[in-house]
Design a protein around this motif. Structure first.
Motif, mmCIF file in Angstrom:
data_model
loop_
_atom_site.group_PDB
_atom_site.id
_atom_site.type_symbol
_atom_site.label_atom_id
_atom_site.label_comp_id
_atom_site.label_asym_id
_atom_site.label_seq_id
_atom_site.Cartn_x
_atom_site.Cartn_y
_atom_site.Cartn_z
ATOM 1 N N CYS A 63 0.824 -1.213 0.000
ATOM 2 C CA CYS A 63 0.000 0.000 0.000
ATOM 3 C C CYS A 63 0.855 1.258 0.000
ATOM 4 C CB CYS A 63 -0.882 0.028 1.253
ATOM 5 S SG CYS A 63 -1.898 -1.429 1.469
ATOM 6 N N LYS A 64 0.161 2.388 -0.093
ATOM 7 C CA LYS A 64 0.810 3.682 0.075
ATOM 8 C C LYS A 64 -0.155 4.598 0.797
ATOM 9 C CE LYS A 64 -0.211 6.674 -3.796
ATOM 10 N NZ LYS A 64 0.406 7.512 -4.809
ATOM 11 N N GLN A 65 0.369 5.726 1.268
ATOM 12 C CA GLN A 65 -0.457 6.733 1.917
ATOM 13 C C GLN A 65 0.144 8.092 1.626
ATOM 14 O OE1 GLN A 65 -1.122 6.043 6.081
ATOM 15 N NE2 GLN A 65 -2.279 7.915 6.362
ATOM 16 N N SER A 66 -0.675 8.992 1.107
ATOM 17 C CA SER A 66 -0.196 10.328 0.769
ATOM 18 C C SER A 66 -1.378 11.284 0.696
ATOM 19 C CB SER A 66 0.562 10.306 -0.565
ATOM 20 O OG SER A 66 -0.280 9.857 -1.601
ATOM 21 N N MET A 67 -1.073 12.552 0.545
ATOM 22 C CA MET A 67 -2.132 13.546 0.402
ATOM 23 C C MET A 67 -2.666 13.480 -1.025
ATOM 24 S SD MET A 67 -2.639 14.814 3.318
ATOM 25 C CE MET A 67 -3.760 16.139 2.910
ATOM 26 N N HIS A 68 -3.983 13.407 -1.143
ATOM 27 C CA HIS A 68 -4.634 13.376 -2.446
ATOM 28 C C HIS A 68 -5.147 14.780 -2.749
ATOM 29 C CE1 HIS A 68 -6.903 11.912 -5.845
ATOM 30 N NE2 HIS A 68 -8.008 12.408 -5.338
ATOM 31 N N ARG A 69 -4.631 15.377 -3.810
ATOM 32 C CA ARG A 69 -5.012 16.730 -4.241
ATOM 33 C C ARG A 69 -4.842 17.751 -3.112
ATOM 34 N NH1 ARG A 69 -10.309 15.406 -8.000
ATOM 35 N NH2 ARG A 69 -9.161 14.093 -9.451
ATOM 36 N N ASP A 70 -3.845 17.515 -2.273
ATOM 37 C CA ASP A 70 -3.526 18.415 -1.156
ATOM 38 C C ASP A 70 -4.692 18.625 -0.193
ATOM 39 O OD1 ASP A 70 -0.895 18.822 -2.041
ATOM 40 O OD2 ASP A 70 -1.546 20.408 -3.409
ATOM 41 N N VAL A 71 -5.664 17.718 -0.205
ATOM 42 C CA VAL A 71 -6.845 17.890 0.634
ATOM 43 C C VAL A 71 -7.078 16.688 1.552
ATOM 44 C CG1 VAL A 71 -9.365 18.162 0.578
ATOM 45 C CG2 VAL A 71 -7.960 19.365 -1.083
ATOM 46 N N THR A 72 -6.977 15.494 1.022
ATOM 47 C CA THR A 72 -7.356 14.295 1.751
ATOM 48 C C THR A 72 -6.153 13.394 1.990
ATOM 49 O OG1 THR A 72 -9.510 14.365 0.655
ATOM 50 C CG2 THR A 72 -8.928 12.307 1.726
ATOM 51 N N ASN A 73 -5.980 12.950 3.226
ATOM 52 C CA ASN A 73 -4.951 11.974 3.562
ATOM 53 C C ASN A 73 -5.500 10.613 3.127
ATOM 54 O OD1 ASN A 73 -3.158 10.165 4.777
ATOM 55 N ND2 ASN A 73 -2.873 11.458 6.567
ATOM 56 N N ARG A 74 -4.981 10.127 2.009
ATOM 57 C CA ARG A 74 -5.550 8.944 1.369
ATOM 58 C C ARG A 74 -4.592 7.765 1.418
ATOM 59 N NH1 ARG A 74 -7.865 9.026 -4.746
ATOM 60 N NH2 ARG A 74 -9.744 9.688 -3.676
ATOM 61 N N GLY A 75 -5.121 6.629 1.831
ATOM 62 C CA GLY A 75 -4.409 5.370 1.724
ATOM 63 C C GLY A 75 -4.820 4.684 0.437
ATOM 64 N N TYR A 76 -3.928 3.903 -0.115
ATOM 65 C CA TYR A 76 -4.214 3.206 -1.372
ATOM 66 C C TYR A 76 -3.708 1.779 -1.270
ATOM 67 C CZ TYR A 76 -4.179 1.980 -6.320
ATOM 68 O OH TYR A 76 -4.375 1.350 -7.518
ATOM 69 N N ILE A 77 -4.579 0.827 -1.499
ATOM 70 C CA ILE A 77 -4.182 -0.584 -1.525
ATOM 71 C C ILE A 77 -3.828 -0.912 -2.966
ATOM 72 C CG2 ILE A 77 -4.899 -2.974 -1.151
ATOM 73 C CD1 ILE A 77 -6.747 -1.937 1.080
ATOM 74 N N ALA A 78 -2.534 -1.064 -3.220
ATOM 75 C CA ALA A 78 -2.059 -1.302 -4.581
ATOM 76 C C ALA A 78 -2.145 -2.776 -4.953
ATOM 77 C CB ALA A 78 -0.618 -0.814 -4.722
ATOM 78 N N MET A 79 -1.782 -3.646 -4.010
ATOM 79 C CA MET A 79 -1.745 -5.085 -4.281
ATOM 80 C C MET A 79 -2.158 -5.845 -3.029
ATOM 81 S SD MET A 79 2.061 -5.127 -5.934
ATOM 82 C CE MET A 79 2.607 -3.651 -6.757
ATOM 83 N N LEU A 80 -3.029 -6.807 -3.217
ATOM 84 C CA LEU A 80 -3.400 -7.754 -2.160
ATOM 85 C C LEU A 80 -3.507 -9.111 -2.827
ATOM 86 C CD1 LEU A 80 -4.370 -8.528 0.708
ATOM 87 C CD2 LEU A 80 -6.681 -7.993 -0.067
ATOM 88 N N SER A 81 -2.724 -10.055 -2.340
ATOM 89 C CA SER A 81 -2.706 -11.373 -2.958
ATOM 90 C C SER A 81 -2.531 -12.448 -1.892
ATOM 91 C CB SER A 81 -1.562 -11.455 -3.974
ATOM 92 O OG SER A 81 -1.532 -12.723 -4.588
ATOM 93 N N VAL A 82 -3.348 -13.493 -1.986
ATOM 94 C CA VAL A 82 -3.222 -14.662 -1.123
ATOM 95 C C VAL A 82 -3.168 -15.883 -2.045
ATOM 96 C CG1 VAL A 82 -4.313 -16.068 0.675
ATOM 97 C CG2 VAL A 82 -4.438 -13.570 0.793
ATOM 98 N N HIS A 83 -2.209 -16.748 -1.797
ATOM 99 C CA HIS A 83 -2.068 -17.962 -2.606
ATOM 100 C C HIS A 83 -3.382 -18.735 -2.578
ATOM 101 C CE1 HIS A 83 -0.742 -21.930 -3.922
ATOM 102 N NE2 HIS A 83 0.329 -21.318 -4.427
ATOM 103 N N LYS A 84 -3.791 -19.271 -3.728
ATOM 104 C CA LYS A 84 -5.110 -19.911 -3.828
ATOM 105 C C LYS A 84 -5.295 -21.066 -2.850
ATOM 106 C CE LYS A 84 -3.742 -22.817 -7.722
ATOM 107 N NZ LYS A 84 -3.924 -23.078 -9.141
ATOM 108 N N ASN A 85 -4.220 -21.746 -2.469
ATOM 109 C CA ASN A 85 -4.343 -22.854 -1.517
ATOM 110 C C ASN A 85 -4.535 -22.389 -0.082
ATOM 111 O OD1 ASN A 85 -3.921 -24.581 -3.685
ATOM 112 N ND2 ASN A 85 -1.753 -24.871 -3.241
ATOM 113 N N TRP A 86 -4.401 -21.084 0.156
ATOM 114 C CA TRP A 86 -4.493 -20.546 1.508
ATOM 115 C C TRP A 86 -5.661 -19.578 1.681
ATOM 116 C CZ3 TRP A 86 -1.602 -22.068 5.655
ATOM 117 C CH2 TRP A 86 -0.555 -22.950 5.368
ATOM 118 N N ARG A 87 -6.563 -19.542 0.731
ATOM 119 C CA ARG A 87 -7.710 -18.641 0.818
ATOM 120 C C ARG A 87 -8.777 -19.195 1.759
ATOM 121 N NH1 ARG A 87 -7.824 -17.139 -5.601
ATOM 122 N NH2 ARG A 87 -5.862 -16.003 -5.546
ATOM 123 N N LYS A 88 -9.709 -18.338 2.116
ATOM 124 C CA LYS A 88 -10.833 -18.671 3.013
ATOM 125 C C LYS A 88 -10.361 -18.986 4.426
ATOM 126 C CE LYS A 88 -13.971 -18.352 -0.196
ATOM 127 N NZ LYS A 88 -14.801 -17.176 -0.231
#
Length: 198
Positions: A63-88
């Protein structure tokens, strides 16, 4: 069943594991510079999930976290991955919760992400954590698929009146996002002087 240990990203030696997980499980291709962009600037917002008795992670969030348009402190989830054998097994939701908690310590106001419009598992996961669909992005991905942008609005911390300390609540957070408004500048003339011709 193996227990899972969650660890913050600790350095370049974990990069090959992260790349392997993401490339195997996600449809969007990323070059090594994309990973380094996130991991070198926001290493505290990347977590890996390891099963006991293994040195290979089975889940990752970047993830990242930065100011969006100098107004909002925004977090961003860029990548989330779980191996298919370990899901649920709650790995993805734990990774998201841990990251959002770190973002909250840094004053995040909202967290956003994109996911393929037909990825029902991802949509279900994020919506269970309080994210809502903000808009559909047409032909967003390189494979031509549409995406949904999801947003989680994080309320400001509650102040305890008795001692002035901050009392925060954990996820899930479920409420509507703040309305997005635009300011309309005043008219260049006095509208009272005008008379409608209708």
């Amino acid at each position: 069943m193996d227990s899972i240990t969650y660890r913050q990203y600790s350095g370049e030696s974990e990069l090959p594991h992260i790349m392997a997980l993401v490339q195997h499980e996600l449809s969007e291709p990323y070059v090594i510079y994309t990973y380094r962009y996130f991991l070198q600037q926001w290493p505290h917002l990347a977590f890996l999930a390891y099963p006991s008795q293994s040195s290979d992670p089975v889940g990752v969030i970047v993830c990242k976290q930065s100011m969006h348009r100098d107004v909002t402190n925004r977090g961003y989830i860029a990548m989330l991955s779980v191996h298919k054998n370990w899901r649920k097994r709650g790995i993805a939701s734990t990774l998201v919760r841990r990251t959002v908690e770190v973002m909250k310590k840094h004053g995040v106001e909202e967290v956003v992400l994109e996911t393929e419009f037909d990825n029902s598992a991802a949509l279900s996961l994020y919506e269970s954590l309080g994210f809502i669909r903000e808009k559909r992005l047409f032909r967003f991905y390189l494979n031509g698929k549409d995406a949904f942008r999801l947003v989680l609005v994080v309320p400001p911390p509650e102040i305890d009146d008795e001692d002035g300390k901050v009392a925060q609540k954990g996820l899930p957070i479920r409420f509507l996002p703040p309305t997005r408004t635009i300011t309309i500048p005043p008219l260049p003339y006095d509208s009272d002087d005008e008379v409608s011709s209708r």
